[in-house]
Write an enzyme that holds these catalytic residues in place. Structure first.
Site, mmCIF file in Angstrom:
data_model
loop_
_atom_site.group_PDB
_atom_site.id
_atom_site.type_symbol
_atom_site.label_atom_id
_atom_site.label_comp_id
_atom_site.label_asym_id
_atom_site.label_seq_id
_atom_site.Cartn_x
_atom_site.Cartn_y
_atom_site.Cartn_z
ATOM 1 N N ASN A 49 37.926 62.016 49.526
ATOM 2 C CA ASN A 49 38.942 61.619 48.347
ATOM 3 C C ASN A 49 38.477 61.168 47.038
ATOM 4 O O ASN A 49 37.793 60.094 46.865
ATOM 5 C CB ASN A 49 39.682 60.438 49.124
ATOM 6 C CG ASN A 49 41.002 60.217 48.145
ATOM 7 O OD1 ASN A 49 41.398 60.783 47.142
ATOM 8 N ND2 ASN A 49 41.461 59.018 48.434
ATOM 9 N N LYS B 114 39.832 60.808 44.662
ATOM 10 C CA LYS B 114 40.743 59.962 43.632
ATOM 11 C C LYS B 114 40.671 60.312 42.315
ATOM 12 O O LYS B 114 40.878 61.563 42.117
ATOM 13 C CB LYS B 114 40.431 58.333 43.662
ATOM 14 C CG LYS B 114 40.096 57.845 45.099
ATOM 15 C CD LYS B 114 40.110 56.278 45.230
ATOM 16 C CE LYS B 114 39.594 56.032 46.468
ATOM 17 N NZ LYS B 114 39.919 54.592 46.858
ATOM 18 N N HIS C 185 48.481 57.797 50.943
ATOM 19 C CA HIS C 185 47.316 56.962 50.867
ATOM 20 C C HIS C 185 47.851 55.534 50.576
ATOM 21 O O HIS C 185 48.788 55.511 49.878
ATOM 22 C CB HIS C 185 46.451 57.488 49.813
ATOM 23 C CG HIS C 185 45.109 56.810 49.588
ATOM 24 N ND1 HIS C 185 44.984 55.424 49.033
ATOM 25 C CD2 HIS C 185 43.821 57.161 50.159
ATOM 26 C CE1 HIS C 185 43.815 55.092 49.175
ATOM 27 N NE2 HIS C 185 43.130 56.116 49.777
ATOM 28 N N GLU D 78 46.999 53.662 48.344
ATOM 29 C CA GLU D 78 47.247 53.213 46.945
ATOM 30 C C GLU D 78 48.394 54.078 46.353
ATOM 31 O O GLU D 78 49.189 53.253 45.508
ATOM 32 C CB GLU D 78 46.008 54.110 46.210
ATOM 33 C CG GLU D 78 44.804 53.018 46.327
ATOM 34 C CD GLU D 78 43.482 53.884 46.112
ATOM 35 O OE1 GLU D 78 43.323 55.030 45.617
ATOM 36 O OE2 GLU D 78 42.375 53.172 46.428
ATOM 37 N N GLU E 29 42.975 53.596 57.561
ATOM 38 C CA GLU E 29 42.252 52.927 56.340
ATOM 39 C C GLU E 29 42.731 51.589 56.249
ATOM 40 O O GLU E 29 43.805 51.402 55.433
ATOM 41 C CB GLU E 29 42.488 54.003 55.454
ATOM 42 C CG GLU E 29 41.967 55.201 55.431
ATOM 43 C CD GLU E 29 41.664 55.790 53.819
ATOM 44 O OE1 GLU E 29 40.384 56.374 53.642
ATOM 45 O OE2 GLU E 29 42.597 55.799 52.950
ATOM 46 N N GLY F 221 37.467 50.718 48.982
ATOM 47 C CA GLY F 221 36.873 50.252 47.814
ATOM 48 C C GLY F 221 36.496 48.921 47.578
ATOM 49 O O GLY F 221 36.122 48.458 46.286
ATOM 50 N N SER G 299 35.396 51.993 52.962
ATOM 51 C CA SER G 299 33.797 51.976 52.420
ATOM 52 C C SER G 299 32.965 52.553 53.385
ATOM 53 O O SER G 299 31.800 51.813 53.822
ATOM 54 C CB SER G 299 33.516 50.562 52.219
ATOM 55 O OG SER G 299 34.357 49.900 51.356
HETATM 56 C C1 PEP Z 1 39.879 55.979 50.418
HETATM 57 O O1 PEP Z 1 40.053 56.170 49.081
HETATM 58 O O2 PEP Z 1 40.359 56.842 51.049
HETATM 59 C C2 PEP Z 1 38.634 55.271 50.595
HETATM 60 C C3 PEP Z 1 38.396 55.201 51.715
HETATM 61 O O3 PEP Z 1 37.999 54.603 49.882
HETATM 62 P P1 PEP Z 1 36.395 53.983 49.862
HETATM 63 O O4 PEP Z 1 35.698 54.967 50.716
HETATM 64 O O5 PEP Z 1 35.870 53.917 48.367
HETATM 65 O O6 PEP Z 1 36.871 52.851 50.454
#
Ligand code: PEP
Length: 244
Positions: free
Chosen positions: A9, A11, A95, A97, A166, A172, A208
């Site tokens: 992803n 983003k 997601h 976000e 997630e 992040g 992460s």
């Molecule tokens: C994501 O944006 O779906 C995500 C898991 O981000 P990160 O790997 O940076 O934590």
């Protein structure tokens, strides 16, 4: 045995020049492997570039959202059919976000997943609890309600989705769920999906993920791969995660 899938992803990152380098590195470096798949979900304007650079390679691509509507007066929205026209295989929906910043509800996320499926895309339906919800012992309630909404909204078609767990506190932040924490939630998601006739849905862990922790996470019984944010911006790191 279920295949392993790793979806990047990006983003809201990238530009034509840096994307070209990253996409070319993936196209050249990722070799087709049985039971393994790698994909990147790019910002909408770069879908054409992803198709141009990745077609003919073993790397799939897709978008990070789609509209729940098929077409019409929805300024700023992008229809799933438009995403599909660019050869996309995947569309992330729900997601955290977007759930947080755009107030996307469970019902809206299910409608977006339905729109993606209708256009021939595979929706990657994201679920996950906040730290406050985890600390309050509400993981099963929150994550269960999110996946149940997808099941209710999609019916049997939920079997054609990918579900990504997630935990919001791990996205992040550099703070990863332990493999055991991930497995615990994946097992409860698997049980609910199984009851709906969708026990073989690919369940990805996101939060992460890095090359250094991917093998331990992906080695858990119900973890079928990962949804990777930050680390997907480094082609070598991302391919190492894909190979984990
Ligand atoms: C994501 O944006 O779906 C995500 C898991 O981000 P990160 O790997 O940076 O934590």
């Amino acid at each position: 045995m279920r295949a392993k899938l790793v979806v990047g992803n990006w983003k809201m990152n990238g530009d034509l020049a840096s994307n070209a380098r990253r996409l070319d590195a993936l196209a050249a470096g990722w070799k087709a492997k049985p039971g393994r798949e790698l994909a990147v979900c790019v910002p909408f304007p770069y879908l054409a570039q992803a198709r141009e650079r990745l077609q003919g390679s073993a790397v799939a691509w897709g978008a990070q959202d789609v509209s729940e509507h098929a077409a019409g007066a929805h300024t700023g929205e992008v229809a799933a059919a438009m995403v599909a026209e660019f050869g996309s295989r995947y569309a992330i929906v729900g997601h955290s976000e977007r759930r947080q910043a755009h107030r996307e509800s469970d019902a809206l996320v299910a409608a977006k997943a339905r729109a993606a499926l209708a256009a021939g895309l595979v929706p990657v339906v994201c679920v996950g609890e906040t730290l406050a919800e985890r600390d309050a012992g509400r993981i099963e309630e929150v994550v269960g309600a999110q996946v149940d909404a997808a099941i209710a909204g999609l019916g049997e078609a939920v079997a054609r989705c990918v579900v990504a767990y997630e935990p919001v506190w791990a996205i992040g932040t550099g703070r990863t769920a332990t493999p055991e924490q991930a497995q615990e939630v994946h097992a409860l998601l698997r049980a609910r999906l199984k009851r709906a006739g969708a026990g073989d849905v690919a369940l990805l862990y996101g939060g992460s993920v890095k090359a250094a922790n991917a093998a331990a996470l992906f080695g858990m019984a119900d973890v079928d791969g990962g949804l990777v944010g930050g680390a997907s911006l480094d082609a070598d790191e991302f391919m190492a995660i894909g190979a984990a």
